[in-house]
Design a protein around this motif. Structure first.
Motif, PDB file in Angstrom:
ATOM      1  N   VAL A   1       0.917  -1.242  -0.041  1.00  0.00           N
ATOM      2  CA  VAL A   1       0.156   0.087   0.025  1.00  0.00           C
ATOM      3  C   VAL A   1       1.010   1.282   0.014  1.00  0.00           C
ATOM      4  CG1 VAL A   1      -1.867   1.323   1.250  1.00  0.00           C
ATOM      5  CG2 VAL A   1      -1.841  -1.129   1.220  1.00  0.00           C
ATOM      6  N   VAL A   2       0.808   2.078  -1.081  1.00  0.00           N
ATOM      7  CA  VAL A   2       1.559   3.353  -1.143  1.00  0.00           C
ATOM      8  C   VAL A   2       0.458   4.490  -1.163  1.00  0.00           C
ATOM      9  CG1 VAL A   2       3.280   4.442  -2.579  1.00  0.00           C
ATOM     10  CG2 VAL A   2       3.395   1.947  -2.474  1.00  0.00           C
TER      11      VAL A   2
ATOM     12  N   LEU B   1      -2.207  -1.464  -9.321  1.00  0.00           N
ATOM     13  CA  LEU B   1      -3.472  -1.939  -9.371  1.00  0.00           C
ATOM     14  C   LEU B   1      -4.619  -1.324  -9.574  1.00  0.00           C
ATOM     15  CD1 LEU B   1      -2.884  -5.056  -6.979  1.00  0.00           C
ATOM     16  CD2 LEU B   1      -2.439  -5.101  -9.540  1.00  0.00           C
ATOM     17  N   GLY B   2      -4.615  -0.149  -8.635  1.00  0.00           N
ATOM     18  CA  GLY B   2      -5.694   0.819  -8.505  1.00  0.00           C
ATOM     19  C   GLY B   2      -5.213   1.982  -7.553  1.00  0.00           C
ATOM     20  N   THR B   3      -6.163   2.950  -7.373  1.00  0.00           N
ATOM     21  CA  THR B   3      -5.888   4.129  -6.628  1.00  0.00           C
ATOM     22  C   THR B   3      -7.122   4.676  -6.051  1.00  0.00           C
ATOM     23  OG1 THR B   3      -3.961   4.854  -7.853  1.00  0.00           O
ATOM     24  CG2 THR B   3      -4.962   6.506  -6.295  1.00  0.00           C
ATOM     25  N   LEU B   4      -7.102   4.604  -4.731  1.00  0.00           N
ATOM     26  CA  LEU B   4      -8.417   5.222  -4.011  1.00  0.00           C
ATOM     27  C   LEU B   4      -8.207   6.779  -3.877  1.00  0.00           C
ATOM     28  CD1 LEU B   4      -9.166   2.890  -0.950  1.00  0.00           C
ATOM     29  CD2 LEU B   4     -10.155   3.022  -3.377  1.00  0.00           C
ATOM     30  N   PHE B   5      -9.032   7.687  -4.091  1.00  0.00           N
ATOM     31  CA  PHE B   5      -9.071   9.089  -3.980  1.00  0.00           C
ATOM     32  C   PHE B   5      -9.498   9.159  -2.240  1.00  0.00           C
ATOM     33  CE2 PHE B   5     -10.369   9.708  -8.626  1.00  0.00           C
ATOM     34  CZ  PHE B   5      -9.261   9.051  -9.014  1.00  0.00           C
ATOM     35  N   SER B   6      -8.736   8.805  -1.518  1.00  0.00           N
ATOM     36  CA  SER B   6      -9.097   8.515  -0.077  1.00  0.00           C
ATOM     37  C   SER B   6      -9.616  10.193   0.382  1.00  0.00           C
ATOM     38  CB  SER B   6      -7.850   8.399   0.882  1.00  0.00           C
ATOM     39  OG  SER B   6      -7.407   7.043   0.389  1.00  0.00           O
TER      40      SER B   6
ATOM     41  N   SER C   1       8.228   5.524  -6.548  1.00  0.00           N
ATOM     42  CA  SER C   1       8.777   6.263  -7.689  1.00  0.00           C
ATOM     43  C   SER C   1       7.913   5.645  -8.774  1.00  0.00           C
ATOM     44  CB  SER C   1      10.342   5.677  -7.969  1.00  0.00           C
ATOM     45  OG  SER C   1      10.667   6.316  -9.347  1.00  0.00           O
ATOM     46  N   ILE C   2       7.810   4.182  -8.763  1.00  0.00           N
ATOM     47  CA  ILE C   2       6.741   3.685  -9.902  1.00  0.00           C
ATOM     48  C   ILE C   2       5.260   4.101  -9.673  1.00  0.00           C
ATOM     49  CG2 ILE C   2       5.596   1.436 -10.283  1.00  0.00           C
ATOM     50  CD1 ILE C   2       8.126  -0.098  -9.315  1.00  0.00           C
ATOM     51  N   VAL C   3       4.721   4.120  -8.568  1.00  0.00           N
ATOM     52  CA  VAL C   3       3.322   4.774  -8.215  1.00  0.00           C
ATOM     53  C   VAL C   3       3.229   6.156  -8.817  1.00  0.00           C
ATOM     54  CG1 VAL C   3       1.592   5.286  -6.713  1.00  0.00           C
ATOM     55  CG2 VAL C   3       2.965   3.096  -6.668  1.00  0.00           C
TER      56      VAL C   3
ATOM     57  N   GLN D   1       1.136  10.557 -12.500  1.00  0.00           N
ATOM     58  CA  GLN D   1       1.643  11.676 -12.890  1.00  0.00           C
ATOM     59  C   GLN D   1       0.755  11.623 -14.563  1.00  0.00           C
ATOM     60  OE1 GLN D   1       5.847  11.813 -12.486  1.00  0.00           O
ATOM     61  NE2 GLN D   1       5.737  13.327 -10.891  1.00  0.00           N
ATOM     62  N   GLU D   2       0.959  10.454 -14.818  1.00  0.00           N
ATOM     63  CA  GLU D   2       0.317  10.350 -16.280  1.00  0.00           C
ATOM     64  C   GLU D   2      -1.139  10.070 -16.381  1.00  0.00           C
ATOM     65  OE1 GLU D   2       0.377   6.863 -19.619  1.00  0.00           O
ATOM     66  OE2 GLU D   2       2.313   6.920 -18.354  1.00  0.00           O
ATOM     67  N   LEU D   3      -1.509   9.458 -15.194  1.00  0.00           N
ATOM     68  CA  LEU D   3      -3.014   9.157 -15.243  1.00  0.00           C
ATOM     69  C   LEU D   3      -3.800   9.975 -14.792  1.00  0.00           C
ATOM     70  CD1 LEU D   3      -2.954   5.475 -14.047  1.00  0.00           C
ATOM     71  CD2 LEU D   3      -3.430   6.241 -16.452  1.00  0.00           C
TER      72      LEU D   3
END
Length: 452
Positions: A295-296, A325-330, A367-369, A374-376
């Motif tokens: 979790v990042v 895998l996915g990102t929550l807009f917490s 760095s990966i996330v 930044q792109e998405l």
């Protein structure tokens, strides 16, 4: 045995063990919960720092059962709960590198770019697709057979990664999406099953919630009620049976601890059982698969982000070939997750899709996330806050043929009276699943005690 002289030892102070203990305690049955960590909660962990609040495990609690509502009422947590904002109904799926809203109405479905015209027309064939007579099959096989490839790629695949951190090619439709499997078995079609679904009767309110102090407020409230029944900082070394009692041997700050119980319930991960119950030969559960996950959580000033973050979050299909895998807009979901003028994004990496990534060091994962966010989402600059948590074996994978593990568990319990096995590997992986499963087991144990 009677309630007064029967003691139940519960291994693990996660939500499964606490729910079980809470319900047994309400029946005046003596319980002791052994937890390795200093705090209870298991996978439910909330981290707070300088106005940031990060959920290291589950982020939300979907309440749709009256039993769970009653639990929150009993714990005086209903008034401390926070319902997700209206934007939570809006969910994004990445398609061609862009966050695309998941349709929530017929008109939005007809307009959505997630499926091609051909893919939408393919859905019309669903009632005529031949039902399978296999005992079990993968989610991918089931969805492709009934709905086609596009719904698998741009709906089911990311959804499965979001819930199970799993691979739909390996997970069982019967054990993960049982209502869909049952619809086909009973009605021969998902559409026919939906049309015939009983809509009568008053159903409990459904709500997606958290709490003012984060999700860990729930297990902490349960532990507070249980009081001295909770023993934290206890590392279980072994459990052995002698006559009609179970002896628990544990370590507590370099001191050896022993205790005896009439009944033992383990809610520990399946792969740890062989080590603890050395004399019982529980090797049949040692290879039950779990997915690793990192979790990042990254925090930004709102002016660093182009996307309005007007939704629950975004899921990323495997075919899009991103590592996240996915990102929550917490901070869009619940208030109090980020300081004023800032936004918190919680991303997940690893799982069954990329298990080798989950254990990489925090700097590399950040760095990966960050590069992908930044792109998405059009993020500029670096985060002003970051937090990482690694789960080496977090979510059990209900793979095709999972019945063999459930049968092994049933067999173990029959061979060793007084031993019960529970947890997220049995009865569902979500927090509500674990609560209701714990309550059900408490009912079974209570009945056994009363009949003894």
């Amino acid at each position: 045995m009677t309630n007064k002289n029967t003691t139940v030892g519960i291994l693990g102070g996660g939500i499964s063990g606490l729910s079980l203990a809470y319900k047994l305690s309400s029946k005046n049955i003596s319980v002791t919960v052994y937890e390795r960590e200093k705090q209870v909660g298991g996978a439910i962990k909330t981290f707070r720092e300088n106005g940031w609040m990060v959920e290291e495990g589950p982020n939300t609690l979907m309440v749709k059962s009256q039993k769970v509502w009653d639990l929150l009422e009993d714990l005086d947590l209903k008034g401390k709960s926070i319902e997700a904002g209206k934007t939570a109904k809006k969910r994004f799926i990445i398609k061609n590198g862009l966050p695309t809203p998941l349709p929530i109405s017929l008109s939005s479905f007809l307009k959505t770019e997630l499926l091609s015209i051909k893919g939408k027309l393919r859905l019309l064939k669903e009632p005529f697709a031949q039902a399978s007579h296999k005992e079990d099959e993968s989610i991918a096989q089931f969805i492709t057979r009934r709905l086609g490839h596009e719904p698998l790629d741009y709906a089911i695949n990311p959804f499965v990664s979001g819930i199970y951190a799993g691979d739909p090619k390996n997970l069982s439709i019967k054990h993960t999406f049982e209502p869909l499997w049952t619809m086909e078995q009973q009605h021969g079609s998902l559409l026919k099953g939906l049309l015939k679904k009983d809509r009568n009767g008053q159903k409990p309110k459904r709500a997606l919630i958290s709490f003012e102090q984060g999700l860990q407020q729930l297990p902490l409230a349960m532990a507070d009620r249980l009081g001295t029944a909770i023993k934290t900082g206890i590392e279980i070394q072994s459990v052995q049976k002698s006559d009609y009692r179970w002896t628990v041997t544990a370590q507590n700050e370099k001191k050896s601890v022993t205790a005896q119980h009439n009944i033992i319930v383990s809610t520990l991960p399946a792969h740890s059982l062989g080590r603890i119950f050395k004399d019982l030969q529980l090797d049949s559960l040692s290879d039950l698969p779990y997915a690793p996950l990192s979790v990042v959580a990254l925090g930004f000033s709102v002016d660093q982000i182009d996307h309005p973050l007007d939704g629950f979050g975004m899921l990323i299909p495997e075919v899009e070939q991103y590592k996240t895998l996915g990102t929550l807009f917490s901070s869009s979901l619940f208030a109090g997750r980020a300081p004023e003028g800032h936004a918190l994004l919680t991303s997940f990496i690893g799982g069954a899709r990329n298990p080798e990534l989950a254990s990489k060091n925090p700097t590399e994962l950040e760095s990966i996330v960050l590069k992908e966010l930044q792109e998405l989402l059009g993020i500029s600059g670096k985060p002003v806050f970051s937090h990482h948590h690694f789960w080496p074996a977090t979510i059990p994978q209900y793979t095709v043929g999972y019945d063999k593990y459930l049968s092994a568990i049933d067999k173990i319990e029959k061979q060793h009276p007084g031993l019960f096995l529970n947890g997220n590997f049995r009865g569902g992986v979500s927090v509500p699943d674990c609560i209701t499963s714990g309550f059900s087991m408490a009912q079974s144990i209570t009945k056994q005690i009363e009949q003894s």
